[in-house]
Design a protein around this motif. Sequence first.
Motif, mmCIF file in Angstrom:
data_model
loop_
_atom_site.group_PDB
_atom_site.id
_atom_site.type_symbol
_atom_site.label_atom_id
_atom_site.label_comp_id
_atom_site.label_asym_id
_atom_site.label_seq_id
_atom_site.Cartn_x
_atom_site.Cartn_y
_atom_site.Cartn_z
ATOM 1 N N LYS A 784 5.551 20.741 6.875
ATOM 2 C CA LYS A 784 5.949 19.344 6.709
ATOM 3 C C LYS A 784 5.317 18.759 5.442
ATOM 4 C CE LYS A 784 8.168 18.848 10.688
ATOM 5 N NZ LYS A 784 9.584 18.413 10.802
ATOM 6 N N LYS A 785 5.843 17.611 5.044
ATOM 7 C CA LYS A 785 5.247 16.852 3.953
ATOM 8 C C LYS A 785 5.371 15.372 4.280
ATOM 9 C CE LYS A 785 9.478 16.767 1.131
ATOM 10 N NZ LYS A 785 10.103 17.172 -0.155
ATOM 11 N N SER A 786 4.478 14.589 3.680
ATOM 12 C CA SER A 786 4.499 13.141 3.883
ATOM 13 C C SER A 786 5.077 12.484 2.641
ATOM 14 C CB SER A 786 3.084 12.618 4.135
ATOM 15 O OG SER A 786 3.061 11.196 4.079
ATOM 16 N N VAL A 787 6.070 11.641 2.838
ATOM 17 C CA VAL A 787 6.674 10.887 1.747
ATOM 18 C C VAL A 787 6.484 9.414 2.037
ATOM 19 C CG1 VAL A 787 8.742 10.451 0.385
ATOM 20 C CG2 VAL A 787 8.409 12.692 1.427
ATOM 21 N N ALA A 788 5.852 8.688 1.117
ATOM 22 C CA ALA A 788 5.564 7.263 1.316
ATOM 23 C C ALA A 788 6.451 6.425 0.403
ATOM 24 C CB ALA A 788 4.094 6.979 1.043
ATOM 25 N N PHE A 789 7.113 5.421 1.016
ATOM 26 C CA PHE A 789 8.034 4.566 0.286
ATOM 27 C C PHE A 789 7.472 3.150 0.201
ATOM 28 C CE2 PHE A 789 10.552 7.833 2.377
ATOM 29 C CZ PHE A 789 11.320 8.327 1.334
ATOM 30 N N SER A 790 7.725 2.517 -0.928
ATOM 31 C CA SER A 790 7.384 1.106 -1.092
ATOM 32 C C SER A 790 8.674 0.314 -0.974
ATOM 33 C CB SER A 790 6.732 0.877 -2.458
ATOM 34 O OG SER A 790 6.508 -0.506 -2.675
ATOM 35 N N LEU A 791 8.695 -0.674 -0.043
ATOM 36 C CA LEU A 791 9.889 -1.466 0.221
ATOM 37 C C LEU A 791 9.612 -2.925 -0.102
ATOM 38 C CD1 LEU A 791 10.746 -0.007 3.763
ATOM 39 C CD2 LEU A 791 11.475 0.889 1.548
ATOM 40 N N ARG A 792 10.602 -3.592 -0.691
ATOM 41 C CA ARG A 792 10.488 -5.037 -0.907
ATOM 42 C C ARG A 792 11.757 -5.706 -0.389
ATOM 43 N NH1 ARG A 792 8.550 -3.947 -6.242
ATOM 44 N NH2 ARG A 792 10.461 -4.884 -7.099
ATOM 45 N N PHE A 793 11.577 -6.740 0.456
ATOM 46 C CA PHE A 793 12.692 -7.457 1.045
ATOM 47 C C PHE A 793 12.686 -8.889 0.517
ATOM 48 C CE2 PHE A 793 11.511 -4.118 3.969
ATOM 49 C CZ PHE A 793 12.733 -3.593 4.364
ATOM 50 N N GLY A 794 13.895 -9.453 0.368
ATOM 51 C CA GLY A 794 13.970 -10.811 -0.113
ATOM 52 C C GLY A 794 15.315 -11.434 0.166
#
Length: 825
Positions: A784-794
Amino acid sequence: MKLSYRWLQQYIALELSPSELAEALIGLGLEVEAVEPLGTDLNGVVIGRVLEVHPHPNADRLRICQVDLGHNQSVSIVCGAPNVAAGQKVAVATPGTTLLLSDREGNRQPITIRKTKIRGAVSEGMICAEDELGLSDDHSGILVLPDDAPVGHPFVEYLQQQRLIVPDYQLEISLTPNRADAASHLGVARDLSALLDRPLHRPEVALPEPGGEASRQVQVTIDAPEACPRYVALLVRNVRVGPSPLWLRQRLAAIGLRSINNVVDVTNYVLHECGQPLHAFDFDQLRGARIHVRRARAGETFTTLDGKTRQLPEGALLICDAERPVALAGIMGGENSEVTDHTTNVLIESAYFDPSTIRRTSKALGLQTDSSYRFERGVDAGLQRWAAARAAQLIVEVAGGEIVPGVVDVQMQRFEPRPVVLRLTRLKQLLGTEIPPDRAVRILDRLGFQPKREGTALRCTVPLYRPDVTEEIDLIEEVARVHGYDRLPLPDTFIVPARVPVEPPTQTLRRRMRALLASLGLREIYTNSLLSREVAYRFTAASETNAQAHASHLVETLNPISAEMAVLRPSLLPGLVQTAVHNQNRGQEVLRFFEFGRVFMRTDRTDTLVPGFAEHEALIIGLSGPHAPEGWDVRPRLTDFFDLKGLLETLLATLHLSDRIALIPAESPAPTAAYQVNLVADGQVLGTLARLSDALQEAYELRAPLYYAELNWDAFVALAYPVQQRRYQSFSRFPEVARDLAVLVDRDQPVGPLLETIRKAGGDLLRYVGIFDVYEGERIPSGKKSVAFSLRFGANRTLTDEEVDARVATILQQLQQQFGAQLRR
């Protein structure tokens, strides 16, 4: 094609300098590529007689010659020529004479002869070879003059007695395919006659009448009248084959030809004089005293003059005697009938061969000669008897012998001059100025069109040497080019369209992409759209077997200019690779290129512009070597796949296509790629990102991997143009909400599809998604691998935590359903 300045002066009075002549020819549409001096004025060169020859005491290959220069003057000259001997008449360059001599690199430079010491022995001049005098390229020994050469006389005066004027100049001319009439000195002189309004001096030749004794001694039959409409044979007996006189050797040397013997040299001389190729047979080697013209049979071979046995294409035209082939028609003679030192009787061939027949054979054999060059473009169909008689006349002059009365002239087809009418009103209308009728008449008359006034029109008879002139517009062009395009006045007014031209979408986006890619440090390249078959096969399949299978998709040219230009490129990749190699081999390490160009292929579709063939514009981007030049603040690393991917993502973002195009790994990479990712939109592959295969990298000796992206630009434009309209949208006055999301996925799961799913699940509230971490290792399950996402909502309002949490939950749910993703705790 090469011309001699002095040779041209035999046919027209020229007061133009060589450089002025070059300008005049360019104005006539005959492009002059170079003007090269072939010698100096030879002031200071005198005729001497070698009195004594002694070995040089300090050099084995040198000798000390005592030379009589006349007027009671005797000098000592050191000479290294192997053929120098006492009693010879020679050309001596005295001190102060300037000659064009070759340096070690073969470049000719002006050198002034001085009295000097050579290995301790005084030398008071130089005994000259032919190349040192500018008479030929022969440097095998000194020029030995006839016994009647007057000692002490200026060498220039002696040359004038031999019909030679020095110095001479060589002009190299590039002809367009339609101007076969200018492929000779007389042809160019004819154009100059019209330009300068001076008479053309054509050599006077006594034309023999068909039949006579010649027709009883030689029999000519033609089995392929469509390929050989006319064949002329003329017989000269009792010739003495030997070296050509100095004037003939000099004429040929001035255009870059090597002297062979007096008979063969005459045929070459007449070819370059009037443009009619000739061939001289040893008549005694022709079995049955017969000439038979026929097509080659399947599998037939023939040994040409260069000693090579060639497999002939079926249908090639052969000249045979009663038993065997003796020449490859229009291209090269045979080894079995060539003129040698033992030849006494010569048969002169002067024929008209079909241009397409000669062109096909020449291309199939990869063999082009001075003769085939002219036959392929079309020679004067009425010149054959004149050229044969001219050659016979010169052979008798330089080799002795007698011309057998009469001539064999077999004409299977009659060529008649065509009438074309030129309206003077039309001439004025198209050229925008009125050329005096008398001036137009003189121009056309000098060019051989025999104009006759009929009211306000000229009825012209098109000569057979101008097959390219068929209509009135062709005659107008003839008048215009001789009158001078630079002399046509500009109009007083211009018509300017009232509307603003609209730039086509393809051009608009191409211009924007050029600017973008250049701003990112890439250089635009332009490569040839024609490839060799070998290169095309190499870039269509991994093995030779597969290459042959893929060859059916290649678009081959029917009559390639050369073997290197036989196939239209199916991809821009070959040009990119060759450019990378070219730059790498010249010390360039950071290679960043792009190119727009059209590619071509065969297809089963019938709705294309040409049924069965398809073409489109493509864009290729290539990166190789260090990612940046080395500097005090930069530690270069090798360019990798992600540099190319990031560059392509910038391109997609500029085109507003980031959410329309997905990057999907190819299940089976192309034969040219080590691995490959496809750009897909609505199920259609629009391009590929790849690393060049190891086999190709090794074959082209690339020191670093080459990463490339090739896109179907036409398809990109069709997808991108509808979303290019700029629309104003005000910035939100409300703050955005940021969330981070880390998920566990399979180690080999591409991240691109994850991003696409997040964008769709986030809906209109998701303003941005990006990756800020990819991690494998401690506390991460195996595989497995970990993928981190940055999200911005508006939105244009204040968002609540419940709304954002609901969207994050939806995103996580879609990732779990589609990819088995698990939230990392």
